[in-house]
Scaffold this active site. Structure first.
Site, mmCIF file in Angstrom:
data_model
loop_
_atom_site.group_PDB
_atom_site.id
_atom_site.type_symbol
_atom_site.label_atom_id
_atom_site.label_comp_id
_atom_site.label_asym_id
_atom_site.label_seq_id
_atom_site.Cartn_x
_atom_site.Cartn_y
_atom_site.Cartn_z
ATOM 1 N N ASP A 279 -9.902 -34.488 15.655
ATOM 2 C CA ASP A 279 -9.211 -35.573 16.644
ATOM 3 C C ASP A 279 -8.091 -36.376 16.073
ATOM 4 O OD1 ASP A 279 -9.779 -37.718 19.050
ATOM 5 O OD2 ASP A 279 -9.809 -38.560 17.506
ATOM 6 N N ASP B 199 -4.805 -38.147 16.425
ATOM 7 C CA ASP B 199 -3.992 -39.988 17.180
ATOM 8 C C ASP B 199 -3.087 -40.240 16.638
ATOM 9 O OD1 ASP B 199 -4.897 -42.894 17.589
ATOM 10 O OD2 ASP B 199 -5.948 -42.886 16.254
ATOM 11 N N GLU C 11 0.527 -41.895 17.132
ATOM 12 C CA GLU C 11 0.301 -43.153 18.247
ATOM 13 C C GLU C 11 2.340 -44.090 17.525
ATOM 14 O OE1 GLU C 11 -2.268 -46.601 17.298
ATOM 15 O OE2 GLU C 11 -3.638 -45.280 17.424
ATOM 16 N N TYR D 182 -8.431 -51.072 25.776
ATOM 17 C CA TYR D 182 -7.953 -52.323 24.729
ATOM 18 C C TYR D 182 -6.966 -52.140 24.208
ATOM 19 C CZ TYR D 182 -9.755 -48.989 21.706
ATOM 20 O OH TYR D 182 -9.424 -48.026 20.297
#
Length: 653
Positions: free
Chosen positions: A408, A410, A412, A488
């Site tokens: 996965d 991620d 950012e 979120y």
């Protein structure tokens, strides 16, 4: 979505041996005093095998110039190799550093992985030299130690599950020193460890297996096998009828650090009833170092390898109810996740790379074809082939094989600001696409080697501007199995106005400074050609808060100025749902259209999700035909798994 291969047969085999003496003497290119090379058979299948050579630099100086020469048994050959360059002359293979270099620090190690075919002579190299000196570390070519270790005694079965057998024995003696032990079954090496315990995995339920163990030393002397023992594996799922896996994707992030102050262990996924409701666990996080490679904490002092695979869990805290031992070949969260998968065979566990803090080196790692290949190779080797560095007797070659089912990503964020220390480049967008393609290519190759299927997913942002700057969605989706979308952190304590952090639609009075909603985020991906079934909506198991908030015209504090972030258990402005639900003296407010809830006591304001708003978000995701729900992070739930139950119930309706 891409077509995936199905119904493959899992591979089994792992053997660690110290390599024998050198080839015919050649001038040494560099001093190798204190340097050894060990060989690892990481997997085997009908037509070939996977192997690994690891340089261990026990000297006081870095090793920057090295060359390994090996000769293999008759009928055995190396067919492909990564993390190094390969040449062949006759029966001798020469392995040298890759084009980007590979210094081995003092006290550190460096591993080279390869695939090959094998013959009747097995896979263990018959000769090995590093810079012309013996790989065994002996002072003279040929070595002086010819005496094998004694046979280990006291081999017993410590425990079994449906697919594993745990063994323990007394240490063997040797005139120089034992380097490790090999566990055999049916004449094949099925496990190799440095300590006196081992867990053999990949077994068939309700089946008897006979095991022996033998010791070996650093000069490749193998001792006699111990007396045999027989272990019979248990019934799958404890003999109970297996339950059907959930239809929709239900993805939960399990945080490495949650086992500390939060006290949330892998076993809590079982006792809360959460594990049976999930389809995926993303383990957060794997790290990328300044060289653009995946690494574990005990190599460079970052992260927490002790939590990952070093910590011993007692029987009461362990998924299988059996206490870990200090020197078993895999401990920590990784071993607990392996046990969890044995209990819930439908559950997939992926390693998540990066996160807010550890995205620092992604831009550098994705910059060139060479750097992308290096990063992906190292991540695949450590997490999917399971070749972890040793940690106080735990870990080691192939020890984590089978724990993870995919990667996965991620990062950012490519092309736009994330953490203040992150590098950002305009070309990140196209480089991310190329990085994803490299992951997909190497995962496809690994599937061919191991007869297993591996997933590739990613966590992507809510901000439409970040989507545009960093992600070529149509090109990416052909390589991803699915994506999870941030639902979120729309607002938080870094702003000066109390607001919602996870509203489904925009509020007409939202003062900003940026106006977000889940609806506009999902639409941004739909506008870029993403199939809604390939999107999984992220929801928070935590809240964000402000203090010094005036009541305002509605008396609920919403959209009112704040003096700062509210005090939190671990960080200002944020706290777990299980903590917020126990607060006293607060009034609960809702906006059913927005799917939001918040707490306000006249001064402090917390935006959060409870069971009702969580069900509203899940219902909304279903109404949009999204592919499921993702949780950040599962340790925010209570001991009864109340938020997970609300999601599960809504998905089943």
């Amino acid at each position: 979505m891409r077509a995936r291969l199905r119904n493959r047969i899992a591979a089994l085999a792992a053997a660690v041996v110290a390599l024998p003496i050198a080839l015919s003497p050649v001038p040494a290119a560099a001093d190798t005093t204190g340097v050894t090379v060990t060989y690892v058979e990481t997997s085997r299948w009908e037509t070939g095998y996977g192997g690994q050579l690891t340089i261990d630099n026990g000297s006081d100086a870095p090793l920057s110039d090295w060359t390994i020469e090996v000769r293999l048994p008759s009928g055995t050959a190396i067919t492909s190799l990564w993390n190094a360059t390969l040449s062949q002359s006759g029966g001798t293979y020469t392995i040298a550093p890759p084009s980007w270099g590979a210094d081995v620090p003092a006290g550190g190690s460096y591993s080279v992985g390869f695939n090959g075919t094998y013959g009747d002579g097995g896979t263990i190299p018959v000769d090995c030299a590093i810079n012309g000196n013996p790989c065994s570390g002996s002072d003279e070519p040929g070595g002086e130690d010819t005496e094998p270790p004694a046979a280990p005694s006291g081999l017993t079965v410590a425990g079994t599950t449906a697919t594993t057998a745990s063994l323990e024995w007394a240490a063997a003696s040797d005139d120089v020193g034992v380097a490790g032990y090999e566990v055999l079954s049916g004449g094949e090496v099925v496990r190799a460890v440095s300590g006196t315990t081992a867990t053999v995995t990949g077994l068939t339920p309700e089946t008897g297996y006979t095991f022996t163990v033998r010791a070996y030393d650093t000069s490749n002397n193998r001792g006699p096998e111990s007396a045999p023992v027989t272990a019979t594996t248990g019934a799958e799922n404890g003999g109970e009828e297996p339950t059907d896996p959930p239809a929709e994707r239900r993805v939960a992030y399990f945080t490495q650090w949650g086992i500390y102050d939060r006290g949330y262990l892998v076993n809590d996924l079982v006792t809360s009833g959460t594990a049976e409701k999930l389809t995926h666990i993303n383990y957060a996080f794997g790290n990328i170092n300044a060289n653009g490679e995946c690494f574990m904490a005990n190599q460079l002092g970052q992260g927490d390898a002790w939590a990952d695979y070093g910590r011993s869990f007692g029987a009461a805290d362990s998924v299988d109810g059996v206490a870990d031992t200090w020197n078993q070949d895999l401990r920590g969260n990784f071993n607990q996740l392996r046990e969890l998968k044995e209990m819930y065979p439908h559950l997939k566990v992926n390693i998540s790379l990066g996160g807010w803090t550890w995205s620092e080196h992604f831009s550098d790692a994705a910059l060139t074809a060479e750097s992308r290949e290096r990063m992906v190779s190292s991540c695949v080797d450590q997490f999917l082939r399971g070749n972890l560095p040793l940690f106080d007797g735990a870990g080691g070659a192939g020890s984590a094989y089978g724990v993870f089912d995919g990667i996965d990503l991620d990062w950012e964020w490519p092309g736009s600001a994330g953490h203040e220390h992150n590098t950002v480049r305009p070309e990140d967008k196209e480089n991310f696409t190329a990085l994803v393609s490299e992951f997909r290519d190497q995962l496809d190759a690994l599937e061919g080697e191991t007869s297993r299927e591996y997933e590739l997913t990613a966590f992507l942002p809510a901000d439409p501007e970040k989507i545009e700057l960093g992600f070529e969605m149509p090109s990416l989706m052909s390589d991803f199995d699915f994506i999870t979308v941030q639902g979120y952190d729309y607002h938080g304590g870094w702003e000066s106005v109390a607001n919602h952090q996870s509203n489904l639609v925009e509020h007409p009075a939202d003062p900003g400074p940026d106006v977000y909603s889940t609806e506009t985020t999902v639409q941004a991906y739909l506008d870029r050609g993403v199939d809604p079934a390939d999107m999984v909506l992220g929801v928070p198991f935590y809240g964000r808060g402000w203090t010094g908030v005036e009541p305002g015209p509605n008396g609920d504090g919403l959209f009112q100025s704040a003096t700062g972030p509210a005090p939190g258990s671990y960080e200002a402005g944020i706290d777990d749902w299980k903590v917020l639900k126990e607060l006293q003296g607060y009034e609960l407010h809702r906006d059913d259209e927005l799917g939001t809830a918040w707490l306000y006591d006249g001064s402090t304001f917390w935006t959060y999700d409870d069971e009702i708003s969580m069900a509203q978000k899940t219902d909304w995701a279903q109404s949009q035909n999204l592919g499921g729900v993702m949780i950040w992070s599962v340790d925010g739930d209570d001991a009864d798994g109340s938020l997970m139950t609300a999601i599960d119930t809504a998905l089943d309706d």
